[in-house]
Design a protein around this motif. Structure first.
Motif, PDB file in Angstrom:
ATOM      1  N   TYR A 102       0.824  -1.199   0.000  1.00  0.00           N
ATOM      2  CA  TYR A 102       0.000   0.000   0.000  1.00  0.00           C
ATOM      3  C   TYR A 102       0.866   1.261   0.000  1.00  0.00           C
ATOM      4  CZ  TYR A 102      -4.694  -1.879   0.367  1.00  0.00           C
ATOM      5  OH  TYR A 102      -5.890  -2.487   0.076  1.00  0.00           O
ATOM      6  N   PRO A 105       2.722   1.065  -3.960  1.00  0.00           N
ATOM      7  CA  PRO A 105       1.772   0.270  -4.752  1.00  0.00           C
ATOM      8  C   PRO A 105       2.350  -0.230  -6.066  1.00  0.00           C
ATOM      9  CG  PRO A 105       1.217   2.601  -4.843  1.00  0.00           C
ATOM     10  CD  PRO A 105       2.294   2.465  -3.806  1.00  0.00           C
ATOM     11  N   THR A 313      -0.996  -9.514  -4.980  1.00  0.00           N
ATOM     12  CA  THR A 313      -1.112  -8.109  -5.383  1.00  0.00           C
ATOM     13  C   THR A 313      -0.551  -7.896  -6.783  1.00  0.00           C
ATOM     14  OG1 THR A 313       0.989  -7.634  -4.236  1.00  0.00           O
ATOM     15  CG2 THR A 313      -1.045  -7.216  -3.030  1.00  0.00           C
ATOM     16  N   ASP A 322      -8.721  -4.557  -8.634  1.00  0.00           N
ATOM     17  CA  ASP A 322      -8.525  -3.782  -7.417  1.00  0.00           C
ATOM     18  C   ASP A 322      -8.290  -4.706  -6.224  1.00  0.00           C
ATOM     19  OD1 ASP A 322      -8.451  -1.742  -5.555  1.00  0.00           O
ATOM     20  OD2 ASP A 322     -10.630  -1.707  -5.301  1.00  0.00           O
ATOM     21  N   THR A 324      -7.999  -3.515  -3.038  1.00  0.00           N
ATOM     22  CA  THR A 324      -8.221  -2.737  -1.814  1.00  0.00           C
ATOM     23  C   THR A 324      -9.467  -3.128  -1.026  1.00  0.00           C
ATOM     24  OG1 THR A 324      -9.401  -1.046  -3.091  1.00  0.00           O
ATOM     25  CG2 THR A 324      -7.022  -0.743  -2.775  1.00  0.00           C
ATOM     26  N   SER A 325     -10.342  -3.958  -1.576  1.00  0.00           N
ATOM     27  CA  SER A 325     -11.571  -4.283  -0.850  1.00  0.00           C
ATOM     28  C   SER A 325     -11.267  -5.156   0.370  1.00  0.00           C
ATOM     29  CB  SER A 325     -12.556  -5.017  -1.768  1.00  0.00           C
ATOM     30  OG  SER A 325     -12.076  -6.302  -2.092  1.00  0.00           O
TER      31      SER A 325
END
Length: 407
Positions: A102, A105, A313, A322, A324-325
């Protein structure tokens, strides 16, 4: 000095051969372009062999590991504490890696394929969970798309064998024999990896072009920095938890040989003797170190936990998805725990974990697996360092919580 050099080259020969095959294949793809499509079937054959070996390999590995656990009340409390420590450090290492990706990224501009994701049946959340964890017929367990259900079923068979006692000894022998045979089969298949992945990469480079080069640089940099941070900072914190400043000094004073052995052999199993010797010098009780370290080698892998997050990732970025959920992250944490257990004691066992992650998230296997395998090869040395050393520091914490050991 010459002996150490030979041992080092021997330990890393498979990695060097695999990287050599990938490099040569990439050169072929750049030079001959679309003409290398003629050797694509070579890569397909290798991947197909790997796919077909995965199912029996997972079954025999898990069932034999569980079936060979010793049922003794004396070790009951110790075993519970050990599992708690293993799970705790695995989750912490995975969370550290999630934070790292994160902060740095892996962007979607590394996309190297436009292949659509595999179709996943729609339905309610409960139905999807049931389909993910179980199948309604035995033969469906034999599909790699039911990998998680197979793992759960294998655990149940292993525990049933354990509960059967002497009456289950014949079946346990069958599981042990099957485990050894499948390990040898995977070793044989992986000897084809330099040629198979070389052919695959030649096709990829010819098709997608030079943009493939460099896509691994950033994720590898993030991974190595995160692992170094985790090794020095969190292992120090674990030592402080195990016994304050005195335990901190004891750990780092006796940790040099196991660390060098892990890096030099690239094998958690091969590091067991060095870990046991270090644990003895640290003053960890015999019954604790003789349980935690040998069992931790196949079951407890902080480095593999972090590499699992990295691969997931990377694949999400590769396919433009995505990451990020919350549900995606929670599922990734669950996968890292399973991967740590599944891959233990198997040559190149991380590939099983990669297949599990690819299956659960619905990525196209033929595109995603070779990429994950390449990443797994490149991160292997420092992952082994964390895997092997994690067993030593875990044995210190288990000793502290179960035996009130003071250093």
């Amino acid at each position: 000095m010459e002996i150490k050099k030979i041992n080092f080259l021997k330990s890393y020969s498979s990695v060097l051969l695999l990287l050599g095959g990938i490099i040569i294949g990439s050169i072929f793809g750049l030079v001959f372009k679309e003409k290398v499509a003629v050797i694509k079937p070579v890569g397909d054959i290798f991947l197909n062999l790997l796919f077909t070996a995965i199912i029996p390999l997972v079954f025999f590995t898990i069932t034999s590991s569980i079936a060979n656990l010793e049922k003794t009340e004396k070790l009951g409390r110790l075993f519970v504490i050990m599992i708690a420590v293993f799970l705790g450090t695995l989750l912490i290492s995975a969370i550290v890696m999630i934070i790292a990706v994160y902060l740095f990224p892996i962007h979607e501009n590394i996309i190297i394929t436009k292949v659509p994701l595999e179709n996943i049946q729609s339905g309610s959340v409960g139905d999807q969970i049931a389909q993910l964890l179980t199948t309604n017929d035995f033969y469906e367990l034999l599909s790699r798309k039911s990998m998680l259900a197979l793992i759960i079923f294998s655990f149940l068979i292993g525990f049933a064998t354990l509960q059967s006692g002497e009456k289950g000894n014949a079946f346990k022998s069958f599981l042990d024999s099957g485990n050894e045979v499948m390990k040898q089969l995977l070793t044989m298949i992986m000897k084809l990896a330099p040629i198979g992945l070389g052919a695959y990469f030649a096709y990829q480079v010819s098709y997608y072009g030079p943009q493939l080069f460099g896509v691994y640089a950033k994720p590898l940099g993030v991974y190595y920095l995160a692992c170094i941070f985790y090794f020095f900072v969190f292992f120090s914190l674990y030592a402080l938890v195990a016994g304050g400043k005195r335990a901190f000094v004891v750990f780092w004073t006796n940790n040099i040989t196991p660390s060098l052995t892990a890096i030099g052999t690239c094998s958690s199993i091969a590091t067991i003797p060095a870990n046991l010797d270090a644990a003895e010098k640290m003053g960890i009780p015999k019954h604790v170190r003789n349980l935690v370290i040998p069992l931790g080698a196949p079951l407890h892998k902080d480095g593999s936990s972090m590499s699992s997050i990295l691969k997931i990732t990377f694949l999400f970025a590769m396919f433009g998805k995505d990451f990020t959920s919350p549900s995606t992250i929670l599922l990734a944490l669950g996968i890292t725990i399973i991967v740590s257990i599944v891959e233990g004691g198997i040559p190149n066992g991380g590939y099983i974990g990669e297949i599990l992650a690819i299956t659960v998230y619905g990525f196209p296997m033929e595109q995603a697996l070779p990429v994950a395998m390449i990443l797994g090869t490149l991160v292997d040395p420092i992952a082994t360092l964390l895997n092997a050393n994690g067993d030593v520091i875990s044995s210190m914490m288990v000793s502290r919580f179960s035996e009130k050991t003071k250093w």
